[in-house]
Design an enzyme around this catalytic site. Sequence first.
Site, PDB file in Angstrom:
ATOM      1  N   LYS A  67      -8.542  76.860 -21.191  1.00  0.00           N
ATOM      2  CA  LYS A  67      -8.108  75.561 -20.656  1.00  0.00           C
ATOM      3  C   LYS A  67      -8.085  75.612 -19.123  1.00  0.00           C
ATOM      4  O   LYS A  67      -8.144  76.705 -18.530  1.00  0.00           O
ATOM      5  CB  LYS A  67      -6.709  75.236 -21.188  1.00  0.00           C
ATOM      6  CG  LYS A  67      -5.624  76.209 -20.728  1.00  0.00           C
ATOM      7  CD  LYS A  67      -4.343  76.045 -21.524  1.00  0.00           C
ATOM      8  CE  LYS A  67      -3.279  77.019 -21.041  1.00  0.00           C
ATOM      9  NZ  LYS A  67      -2.131  77.076 -21.964  1.00  0.00           N
TER      10      LYS A  67
ATOM     11  N   TYR B 240      -1.565  73.993  13.536  1.00  0.00           N
ATOM     12  CA  TYR B 240      -0.669  72.832  13.549  1.00  0.00           C
ATOM     13  C   TYR B 240       0.781  73.265  13.718  1.00  0.00           C
ATOM     14  O   TYR B 240       1.248  74.205  13.070  1.00  0.00           O
ATOM     15  CB  TYR B 240      -0.783  72.060  12.236  1.00  0.00           C
ATOM     16  CG  TYR B 240      -2.117  71.370  12.056  1.00  0.00           C
ATOM     17  CD1 TYR B 240      -2.518  70.378  12.949  1.00  0.00           C
ATOM     18  CD2 TYR B 240      -2.949  71.700  11.006  1.00  0.00           C
ATOM     19  CE1 TYR B 240      -3.743  69.742  12.789  1.00  0.00           C
ATOM     20  CE2 TYR B 240      -4.161  71.068  10.829  1.00  0.00           C
ATOM     21  CZ  TYR B 240      -4.560  70.087  11.724  1.00  0.00           C
ATOM     22  OH  TYR B 240      -5.764  69.461  11.569  1.00  0.00           O
TER      23      TYR B 240
HETATM   24  C1  LIG Z   1      -1.808  78.374 -22.342  1.00  0.00           C
HETATM   25  C2  LIG Z   1      -1.389  78.750 -23.708  1.00  0.00           C
HETATM   26  C3  LIG Z   1      -1.549  80.062 -24.167  1.00  0.00           C
HETATM   27  C4  LIG Z   1      -2.012  81.204 -23.288  1.00  0.00           C
HETATM   28  O1  LIG Z   1      -0.924  81.740 -22.582  1.00  0.00           O
HETATM   29  P1  LIG Z   1      -1.085  83.008 -21.628  1.00  0.00           P
HETATM   30  O2  LIG Z   1       0.296  83.241 -21.143  1.00  0.00           O
HETATM   31  O3  LIG Z   1      -1.997  82.609 -20.531  1.00  0.00           O
HETATM   32  O4  LIG Z   1      -1.626  84.121 -22.436  1.00  0.00           O
HETATM   33  C5  LIG Z   1      -1.254  80.312 -25.500  1.00  0.00           C
HETATM   34  N1  LIG Z   1      -0.800  79.330 -26.310  1.00  0.00           N
HETATM   35  C6  LIG Z   1      -0.605  78.070 -25.884  1.00  0.00           C
HETATM   36  C7  LIG Z   1      -0.086  77.053 -26.827  1.00  0.00           C
HETATM   37  C8  LIG Z   1      -0.869  77.741 -24.565  1.00  0.00           C
HETATM   38  O5  LIG Z   1      -0.663  76.490 -24.143  1.00  0.00           O
END
Ligand SMILES: *Cc1c(COP(=O)(O)O)cnc(C)c1O
Length: 368
Positions: free
Chosen positions: A44, A260
């Site tokens: 994702k 800045y």
């Molecule tokens: C993002 C996510 C993961 C992965 O988590 P990590 O800490 O990056 O391993 C697993 N399960 C769900 C439901 C998530 O949203």
Amino acid sequence: MVKGEKKIYLKGFRSWAEISRKRLRENVSLIYDFTGKDVFAVVKADAYGHGAVNVSKILTEIPEVKYLCVATAEEGKELRKAGIDRDILVLGGVLEDEIECFKRYNLVPVISDFQQLNTALKHSIKKVHLKFDTGMHRLGFLTQDVNTVLEKIKKLQVEGLMSHFPSADTDPEFTKKQILVFYSIVNTFQRAGFYPKYIHLQNSAGLVYNCDYCNAVRVGISIYGGKPADNFPVPVNTVMSVKAKVITVKRLKKGDTVSYGGTFKAPKDMDVAVVAFGYADGLPRELSNRGYFLFRDRKLKILGSVTMDMTIVDATGIEIKPMDAVTVIGKDNKNEIYFEDIAKMCSTIPYEIMCRISKRVKRVVVDE
Ligand SMILES: *Cc1c(COP(=O)(O)O)cnc(C)c1O
């Protein structure tokens, strides 16, 4: 794609992120060896900033990766359009106006409530994973609804059952309770004659727990080499290294101020380099006067405020010239700036630093 060579130099781009195929593959192997469970690779948010298509292409070369997990149907569509044919799980579930996308691109939703369950039934989406809320209190059916859920899923193919840990890195007692509660749900399903193919609960931080009734893990940060806790037992390595070019170098006089707001004042005559990487590229502005880049394993301290497109660093006594590439994050030669280091300086987590590396930074897959 740049093949074979150790040192990458990208012509025509001011900054780039090298994505190491070798390290990504090694990290997945290490996780598989550690857990002995199927891997659901979480890609994702553009694979935590690493580039979802390129990362997924590498991951689909690995047979232990059974699923790619995305947050939204749109993210799944991007992978399908790039020709990725591994199973894709949409963690964020399905909303009514996404049905067409789910069907057309053969995406599997995580169903988390009765509304979504009805949506799936109504539009004859068959294959689903069901999520139960055992303590995260974000998505997932409430545990007391398990029997009502069981009554309504006769027409579905429940391929997976899942839950999620909110505090695997900080609260072992809470987490162990979740493992027990989720077991009772799995058990209730089995007694009702449902034996889903995949039972998955552990995220990266959760890998340290034993879940012997689970047969898959959902891992994100650790496949990219991020450590969810200081004592993380799997020796994963950082996959992404971010580089940027020097635009110009100049000499400052004692008393000159920098950037800045003039928040840095030169205590002596000094040389500085202006690097083509700023907060629009994903460098947190909190690193103003605090962070550093690496050049030939030497630290170049950030002077003054990080600006939108550029950052000024101390190059006193260092031979550096326009078009030289410095390391903003990741591996230089022997030294490395870890996402965790930057996250700590900014009171956040490595996840946020990774997925904030912006579109302007060209992603390049490298072998090593
Ligand atoms: C993002 C996510 C993961 C992965 O988590 P990590 O800490 O990056 O391993 C697993 N399960 C769900 C439901 C998530 O949203």
